[in-house]
Motif scaffolding. Structure first.
Motif: not given
Ligand code: SF4
Ligand code: SF4
Ligand code: SF4
Lengths: 258, 763
Positions: B185-211
């Motif tokens: 996961l390192s590349p993903r979560d480093e990319a997220s921190k560089l872009t948003f300032g937080f990692p994606v995290g273990g449980h991908e926070p996808m808002d599936w119910d309304e997707m």
């Protein structure tokens, strides 16, 4: 009131959770499973369609396995096909005759989904249904399941123009109602399984006597052989006889080449 | 590679009775009788009182909450805990096989000390006292000679906290690492921190119910059978959400897709840049959202101008129409249209930039903090058990955090040494990179690493270049393996600690960052089988022997857990009575932050960094560019690997119930290629990489479902571990065919899709 399963193959994602839940909940021997997921693909790269055949007991109303079972180990109850393994003599007729090739021999006896008779009887729901992450499986009163299946098919016609129900009429009406994205043959399911009464008739009058020593198998028409020859019938009958020493007398060796 | 069977001298008396602990060996245990039981009648639930205990599944790292049912001291059936937001009463096939995992007759049964040469697999069974005393003596010697930094600690699975996080920090080594970071996961979560300032995290926070639109790039949901993800994916799709799957292989998910893009491997960044081009040039992006929440839109606009679908088409082997059409499908549904942040993103060594490209497209779609997009997850509140300040902070960093990243300076161990993995030099940032700690073990550069603790990592079947790992294992002064099974690397250990499985132990509480932050518990359904011990107890017993008493003040695990739970108004008994979970309130949407006058983005600017100043400052591209990946040599195929639904990594191949369902992997090869080579489905072949390394035999699966330039197999097979009855020698090993990997210079990830194989006869 007849019960039935709904199995929506547009939802099923082939994860095999049902397979393992069934094995665990029913404490099946490690090498036995009542459900098998078989991948099917049509077309050539990259124009492909595909999916899984979720192979498990279809719980036919006119169940060939029940008709050919000489001991009553296989029987119908609540619309489902039950199996009392204690009563099974291990003759293997069900294995030979099932139009869907469902029962197998395990530990010398027939083995197949019994619709979680014990679990459902105790007020639970079938293990496979409980765990299915895709909610591809449901269990309930057959009429309601059928109605739901029809609703589902109507709702997915946009995505799957050939979506259809399977099991409303086949084999007298199945206890496993499938929602299919396409024609059943694409998942290797016979659109029209051999008519049970005809098969049973031939079986009872031709094949059973053969296995008990009669020598008239050659007289049997190609129709019944279509089913029987598929799995090298005579060879397997011999196996059955070996595993069931105390059973009926052995067949005539002259019929081997038939 | 050595084929080593563990050759164990059995000790006469199993139960040793460590003072104050419940270590009664249960002899043959319930497992054996379970395996022998054929069609029980009456059914198990009618044979006695059914006792339920709560736990979180350990069959993969996803942590579904489970309700474990036992009768008469035997664990029989595991179900999903209906109150748990991850499992919702359901489990995948692996979770259903937890009892089979526990009852595996091949389990390690007693602590052992090596008697033969390292790698020979010769051991004698010893008491826990002897094993612990010996281990303490060995690691103290390493500490005295080289400093505590010279002990590396590798850990994985849901019990890794005690060694990789807690013990490592108390002891003082910055060389603790988890494969879930730099080998996943390192590349993903480093990319997220560089872009948003937080990692994606273990449980991908996808808002599936309304997707309304889901795009998967390489994620093969269904074959990757993470329970919750399968549930959400199928439900969203059944609701009518459009599905776009980008994969060189017609995966189970691709077969469910509305659009399948059979991309040429290694060209995903080109596709992403072209999607960004379409969204921007056709003015199909959320300008208001970006004006408010992002910086760098002008740079991005200028950057992607030349990356048209026509530019990307020949690169990706897709058509410009496909690229344009799918971009429009997404934008028509934005912000309820998400490219799923996938897992195991260590592909080609440029992976942080590829993940950045994904996140930029998601940003153009305006998904962050929006209903039906990506929500902001939150960690549950839960106080730590009081402990003295750690000797080194941050430890491995877990899956997504750089150790001690708050300070921006790499933490130093007690003798002044920072991590030995080359962070800041060979790569910019991120969690400790496990594969980068192997060379230092061989070369002593930058300093000597003399000892290794391996907790639950299948060392030789997860780190690329396994021959190099063996070289390192030969050179170490001391190796401790903590495991449930005699995995391949266990034969290389000096001491073996057999662990009690998750069903036999209490464990650390499991805090889940989620839309509804929550806490899971693990309580034993049965006492430890054989002479095994829970990981927390091993870490504590070892800690008490090496002078770390102050970190292990608690007398019992129950007291430890109760103390922590008190901070959230609960205790073990209450949590059990409440159904095994404690659910708190989240703060998922943009509007929740606006209402509080806060920004959810934790970058320096408080906004989404479409152009990354951090990367530009470090000499990298501020916005991703496409870089071609090396092509397979003539006659070779790119080796792709992934999952089958009933196996996890290289962990479950021996589990009897799972092995029975899927005993060995198959080699997916395009049918036309197979025909040209003279193979049909079922033929057994060996694979040879361009370095001459071989693995096999493996059965051919000739199929139309894969491109002609790549082959695919499930990871984790082809193990050489004769102590594993079901797994040993079954199928081919992708890891053993990885004679190289490509280091991601940003995150330290080890890109593994850079190996090429051909089909050969014979081993
Ligand atoms: S558990 Fe459900 S989705 Fe998975 S294979 Fe079975 S029916 Fe299909
Ligand atoms: S209904 Fe019961 S016996 Fe039949 S497949 Fe499902 S779990 Fe197995
Ligand atoms: S996804 Fe499956 S194996 Fe993983 S934690 Fe959930 S049930 Fe267990």
């Amino acid at each position: 009131m007849a019960s039935a399963f709904l199995l929506d193959m547009t939802r099923c994602i082939g994860c095999e959770a049902c397979v393992l839940a069934c094995k665990a909940g029913n404490q099946l021997p490690v090498d036995t499973q009542y459900i098998e997921l078989i991948e099917h693909t049509s077309g050539t790269f990259p124009d492909l369609t595909g999916g899984f055949q979720n192979h498990r007991c279809y719980h036919c109303a006119d169940a060939t396995c029940v008709a050919v079972c000489p001991t009553g180990a296989l029987f119908k109850e609540d619309g489902l096909t039950r199996l009392d393994r204690d009563a099974c003599s291990g003759c293997g007729y069900c294995v030979q005759s099932c139009p869907y090739e469902v029962p197998v021999m395990s530990d010398g006896r027939s083995s197949k989904c019994d619709g979680c008779a014990a679990n459902v009887g105790a007020g639970g729901s079938p293990w496979c249904v409980t765990t299915c992450p895709a909610k591809a499986l449901e269990f309930g009163v057959r009429d309601a399941i059928l109605a739901k299946a029809k609703e589902r098919v109507a709702a997915i016609k946009d995505r799957y123009p050939k979506a259809q129900i399977y099991g409303e009429t086949q084999a007298g009406g199945l206890g496993l109602i499938l929602v299919l994205p396409d024609d059943p043959e694409t998942l290797d399911i016979p659109a029209d399984p051999p008519d049970a009464p005809a098969v049973v008739d031939l079986w009872k009058h031709v094949v059973q006597p053969v296995s008990m020593g009669a020598t008239v198998l050659a007289a049997a028409g190609a129709g019944v052989l279509g089913i029987i020859a598929r799995r090298n019938h005579m060879a397997e009958l011999r196996e059955v006889e070996e595993t069931e020493k105390a059973g009926v007398s052995s067949g005539d060796p002259d019929t081997e080449d038939v | 590679m050595a084929r080593v069977k563990l050759d164990i001298t059995r000790r006469q008396f199993l139960a040793t009775g460590l003072a104050g602990t419940a270590l009664l060996g249960t002899g043959m245990g319930p497992g054996r009788s379970n395996l022998a039981m054929r069609y029980p009648d009456p059914p198990w639930f009618a044979t006695g009182e059914v006792v339920t205990t709560y736990n979180y599944c350990d069959m993969c790292p996803w942590r579904c909450g489970i309700a474990v049912q036992s009768v008469d001291g035997k664990v029989i059936k595991i179900d999903g805990n209906i109150l748990d937001p991850k499992s919702r009463g359901k489990l995948c096939g692996r979770g259903q096989a937890g009892v089979s995992f526990m009852n595996d007759p091949d389990r390690l049964q007693s602590p052992m000390i090596r008697t033969g040469e390292r790698g020979e697999g010769k051991f004698r069974e010893v008491t826990w006292e002897e094993a612990l005393d010996y281990t303490a003596e060995k690691i103290l010697a390493i500490k005295d000679t080289y400093g505590p930094e010279a002990l590396a600690i590798f850990g994985h699975t849901t019990g890794d906290f005690w060694f990789t996080d807690y013990f490592a920090q108390a002891w003082g080594t910055p060389n603790a690492a988890k494969p879930s970071s730099s080998l996943c996961l390192s590349p993903r979560d480093e990319a997220s921190k560089l872009t948003f300032g937080f990692p994606v995290g273990g449980h991908e926070p996808m808002d599936w119910d309304e997707m309304e639109c889901i795009t998967l790039i390489g994620s093969h949901i269904g074959e990757d059978s993470r329970n919750t993800v399968m549930q959400d994916f199928v439900e969203a799709r059944a609701r009518g959400a459009q599905v776009i799957v980008v994969d060189p292989r017609f995966s189970s998910a691709a077969a469910k897709a509305d659009y399948w893009l059979p991309i040429k491997p290694g060209t995903d960044t080109a596709l992403l840049l072209a999607w960004a081009n379409v969204l921007i040039t056709e003015n199909r992006f959320d300008r208001a959202y970006l004006d408010e929440w992002a910086t760098g839109l002008d740079e991005l606009t200028a950057h992607v101008r030349e990356f048209t679908p026509e530019w990307a088409a020949p690169i990706t082997d897709l058509s410009a129409e496909q690229i344009r059409a799918t971009a429009r499908v997404m934008s028509d549904r934005s912000p309820r249209a998400v490219i799923m942040p996938g897992r195991h993103v260590v592909w080609y060594g440029n992976d942080t930039q590829r993940m950045r490209a994904e996140f930029l497209v998601n940003s153009l779609l305006g998904v962050y903090g929006r209903h039906g997009g990506m929500y902001f997850n939150k960690s549950p509140f839960l106080e730590a058990y009081p402990h003295p300040p750690f000797a080194v902070t941050g430890s491995s960093g877990g899956c997504s955090a750089e150790p001690g990243e708050e300070s921006d300076v790499l933490p130093l161990g007690p003798t002044g040494k920072a991590r030995a993995d080359g962070a800041r030099e060979a790569f910019l940032r991120g969690p400790t990179a496990m594969q980068e700690l192997i060379d230092p073990m061989i070369t002593d550069d930058p300093y000597r690493i003399a000892g290794l603790v391996v907790y639950g990592v299948n060392l030789l079947n997860s780190i690329p270049i396994p021959n190099r790992t063996i070289e390192a294992l030969k050179k170490l002064d001391f190796v401790l393996a903590v495991d449930v099974l005699p995995q391949e690397h266990v034969a290389w250990a000096d001491v073996v600690f057999p662990e009690a499985t998750y069903l036999e132990r209490y464990d650390e509480l499991s805090p889940i960052a989620h839309k509804t932050p929550y806490i899971q518990m693990r309580e034993p359904a049965v006492p430890p089988m054989y002479d095994t011990m829970p990981g927390w107890m091993m870490a504590r017993e070892l800690g008490l022997r090496v002078g770390l008493d102050a970190f292990f003040k608690w007398e019992t695990i129950e007291e430890y857990l109760d103390t922590r739970l008190r901070s959230v108004g609960s205790n073990l008994e209450k949590m059990h009575d409440d159904g095994g979970v404690i659910i708190q309130e989240g703060k998922p949407y943009l509007e929740d932050f606006v209402a509080d006058g806060e920004t959810p983005f934790h970058t320096a600017s408080g906004k989404i960094q479409l152009a990354s100043e951090d990367l530009a400052g470090a000499g990298f591209d501020a916005i991703p560019v496409y870089e071609p990946t090396e092509e397979p040599p003539e006659g070779y195929y790119r080796l792709l690997y992934g999952r089958v639904p009933v196996h996890t990594f290289a962990k479950t191949q021996n589990t009897p119930a799972l092995s029975a369902v899927y005993p060995e992997n198959e080699l997916w090869i395009n049918e036309d290629e197979a025909t040209a080579l003279g193979y049909v489905t079922g033929d057994r072949v060996w694979l040879e990489n361009d370095n001459g390394d071989r693995s096999g035999p493996i059965a051919v699966k000739a199929t139309q479902r894969i491109r002609k330039d790549a082959v695919f197999m499930a990871h984790g097979f082809g193990q050489n571990a004769e102590g594993l009855t079901n797994a040993n020698g079954r199928g081919a090993s992708d890891t053993k065919l990885m004679s190289r990997y490509k280091l991601d210079p940003i995150s330290g990830g080890g890109g593994m899709r850079v190996n090429f194989v051909r089909l050969v006869e014979g081993g």
